[in-house]
Enzyme design. Structure first.
Site, mmCIF file in Angstrom:
data_model
loop_
_atom_site.group_PDB
_atom_site.id
_atom_site.type_symbol
_atom_site.label_atom_id
_atom_site.label_comp_id
_atom_site.label_asym_id
_atom_site.label_seq_id
_atom_site.Cartn_x
_atom_site.Cartn_y
_atom_site.Cartn_z
ATOM 1 N N GLU A 64 0.830 -1.216 0.000
ATOM 2 C CA GLU A 64 0.000 0.000 0.000
ATOM 3 C C GLU A 64 0.857 1.256 0.000
ATOM 4 O O GLU A 64 0.550 2.230 -0.700
ATOM 5 C CB GLU A 64 -0.905 0.016 1.227
ATOM 6 C CG GLU A 64 -1.752 1.298 1.300
ATOM 7 C CD GLU A 64 -2.682 1.365 2.493
ATOM 8 O OE1 GLU A 64 -2.695 0.432 3.321
ATOM 9 O OE2 GLU A 64 -3.422 2.353 2.583
ATOM 10 N N ASP A 79 -0.768 -4.931 3.154
ATOM 11 C CA ASP A 79 -1.279 -3.757 3.856
ATOM 12 C C ASP A 79 -0.569 -3.757 5.202
ATOM 13 O O ASP A 79 -0.909 -4.552 6.078
ATOM 14 C CB ASP A 79 -2.804 -3.847 4.023
ATOM 15 C CG ASP A 79 -3.379 -2.517 4.494
ATOM 16 O OD1 ASP A 79 -4.576 -2.282 4.272
ATOM 17 O OD2 ASP A 79 -2.628 -1.715 5.088
ATOM 18 N N ILE A 81 -0.454 -1.786 7.826
ATOM 19 C CA ILE A 81 -1.400 -1.603 8.924
ATOM 20 C C ILE A 81 -2.757 -1.310 8.289
ATOM 21 O O ILE A 81 -2.943 -0.257 7.666
ATOM 22 C CB ILE A 81 -0.999 -0.467 9.893
ATOM 23 C CG1 ILE A 81 0.318 -0.781 10.599
ATOM 24 C CG2 ILE A 81 -2.119 -0.248 10.934
ATOM 25 C CD1 ILE A 81 0.786 0.263 11.597
ATOM 26 N N ASP A 82 -3.664 -2.259 8.432
ATOM 27 C CA ASP A 82 -5.041 -2.049 7.956
ATOM 28 C C ASP A 82 -5.832 -1.572 9.173
ATOM 29 O O ASP A 82 -6.013 -2.315 10.128
ATOM 30 C CB ASP A 82 -5.609 -3.353 7.412
ATOM 31 C CG ASP A 82 -6.997 -3.142 6.852
ATOM 32 O OD1 ASP A 82 -7.140 -2.306 5.947
ATOM 33 O OD2 ASP A 82 -7.954 -3.763 7.356
ATOM 34 N N THR A 84 -5.292 2.077 10.119
ATOM 35 C CA THR A 84 -4.328 3.052 10.674
ATOM 36 C C THR A 84 -5.009 4.024 11.626
ATOM 37 O O THR A 84 -4.450 4.387 12.661
ATOM 38 C CB THR A 84 -3.624 3.812 9.551
ATOM 39 O OG1 THR A 84 -2.911 2.876 8.732
ATOM 40 C CG2 THR A 84 -2.651 4.849 10.076
ATOM 41 N N ASP A 207 -6.532 -4.179 1.006
ATOM 42 C CA ASP A 207 -7.467 -4.225 2.151
ATOM 43 C C ASP A 207 -8.133 -5.594 2.260
ATOM 44 O O ASP A 207 -8.534 -6.016 3.335
ATOM 45 C CB ASP A 207 -8.601 -3.200 1.966
ATOM 46 C CG ASP A 207 -8.140 -1.771 1.939
ATOM 47 O OD1 ASP A 207 -8.484 -1.053 0.977
ATOM 48 O OD2 ASP A 207 -7.425 -1.357 2.872
HETATM 49 C C1 IPD Z 1 -8.826 1.107 5.994
HETATM 50 C C2 IPD Z 1 -9.514 0.125 6.906
HETATM 51 C C3 IPD Z 1 -10.940 0.617 7.185
HETATM 52 C C4 IPD Z 1 -11.709 0.800 5.909
HETATM 53 C C5 IPD Z 1 -10.974 1.760 5.019
HETATM 54 C C6 IPD Z 1 -9.586 1.226 4.713
HETATM 55 P P1 IPD Z 1 -6.246 1.588 6.016
HETATM 56 O O1 IPD Z 1 -7.526 0.664 5.708
HETATM 57 O O2 IPD Z 1 -9.566 -1.131 6.283
HETATM 58 O O3 IPD Z 1 -11.650 -0.315 7.964
HETATM 59 O O4 IPD Z 1 -12.978 1.287 6.196
HETATM 60 O O5 IPD Z 1 -11.687 1.901 3.840
HETATM 61 O O6 IPD Z 1 -8.885 2.131 3.864
HETATM 62 O O7 IPD Z 1 -6.417 2.804 5.179
HETATM 63 O O8 IPD Z 1 -6.248 1.905 7.465
HETATM 64 O O9 IPD Z 1 -5.130 0.690 5.565
HETATM 65 CA CA CA Z 2 -6.255 -0.952 4.436
HETATM 66 CA CA CA Z 3 -3.036 0.518 5.424
#
Ligand code: IPD
Ligand code: CA
Ligand code: CA
Length: 265
Positions: A64, A79, A81-82, A84, A207
């Protein structure tokens, strides 16, 4: 490769816990107005990319934060950190999500939720696990008995058509809704039966890819809103399989209603 994946994702998880112990010193910047990236995201992805490149120099990587790293038929999708926003706010619902593709098919997946002490894994055709124990989707077959999670990337990305009309329609039908903050955790929670489903719009492959294989191997389904894969990631509906058709019907009704309204003279 499965053992290697477990090793590096657990080490990456420990990195996030070390950062989490000093959140007050964590450098955070905005990618977009509501889209954050922290020094932890970057450090974790740098660590993962370097370990993968050292072990498998001919593999491709798509991260990402660092983008495409070219290679052969294998591609690691990362990813770092999913969730963040959850992470930066000191909340436990975040994860490291890694999928391995061979010729564009996901064959291996791991989602590590270190603050929850849970490592979800799956290998294509060999089942899904949490901390090594088998997991399976819930048997609930009606939306009215179900709890689903969702998210609002669409609002962050200023998409024209947002999830809010679907959320407003779906919520009174469901037993309840959750918004944990990590799409990968939402898919894994569906895989282990804590949720009956998850839906969101405007996501990206990193994601979803790992959580989708884990859900599939746990007996669930992950499709676009029409039940196929043509619009996957822009549309994601992951369920226990039993509520999939009913959930698609609700979403289709909302979209048709909005289309009719927009086309009205
Ligand atoms: C997010 C998380 C979140 C989702 C967002 C994503 P990120 O990932 O998965 O739950 O609602 O659409 O972008 O941006 O923290 O890697
Ligand atoms: Ca994510
Ligand atoms: Ca992320």
């Amino acid at each position: 490769m499965e053992q290697f994946l477990k090793e590096i994702i657990l080490e990456a998880g420990q990195m996030t816990l070390d950062f989490r112990a000093r959140l007050d010193k964590l450098a955070v910047r905005r990618k977009m107005d509501k889209d954050l990236v922290s020094e932890a995201d970057v450090a974790v992805e740098d660590f993962l990319v370097s370990r993968i490149q050292k072990r498998y120099p001919d593999h491709a990587i798509f991260g990402e934060e660092s983008g495409q790293h070219t290679g052969g038929q294998y591609r690691w999708i990362i990813d770092p950190i999913d969730g963040t926003t959850s992470f930066v706010h000191g909340q436990p619902y975040y994860s490291i999500s890694i999928a391995l593709e061979q010729a564009q098919n996901t064959i291996l997946a791991a989602v590590n939720a270190p603050a929850l002490g849970e490592l979800y894994t799956a290998r294509l055709g060999h089942g899904a696990f949490v901390n090594g124990s088998p997991i399976h989707v819930s048997p609930r077959s009606r939306l009215s008995d179900s709890v689903m999670a969702t998210g609002f990337a669409c609002i962050r990305r200023h998409s024209g058509f947002t999830n809010l009309p679907i959320f407003n329609r779906m919520t009174p039908i469901l037993r309840d809704v959750r918004r944990y903050g990590s799409a990968a955790v939402d898919l894994c929670y569906t895989a282990c039966g804590r949720l009956e489903g998850f839906w969101e719009m405007d996501l990206k492959i990193y994601d979803v890819a790992a959580g989708a294989l884990i859900l599939h191997e746990a007996g669930g389904r992950c499709t676009d809103f029409s039940g196929g894969s043509a619009r996957l990631y822009n549309e994601v509906l992951g369920t226990n399989g039993h509520i999939h058709t009913e959930a698609m019907g609700v979403i289709a009704g909302v979209i048709e209603g909005i289309d009719k309204k927009n086309k009205a003279p």
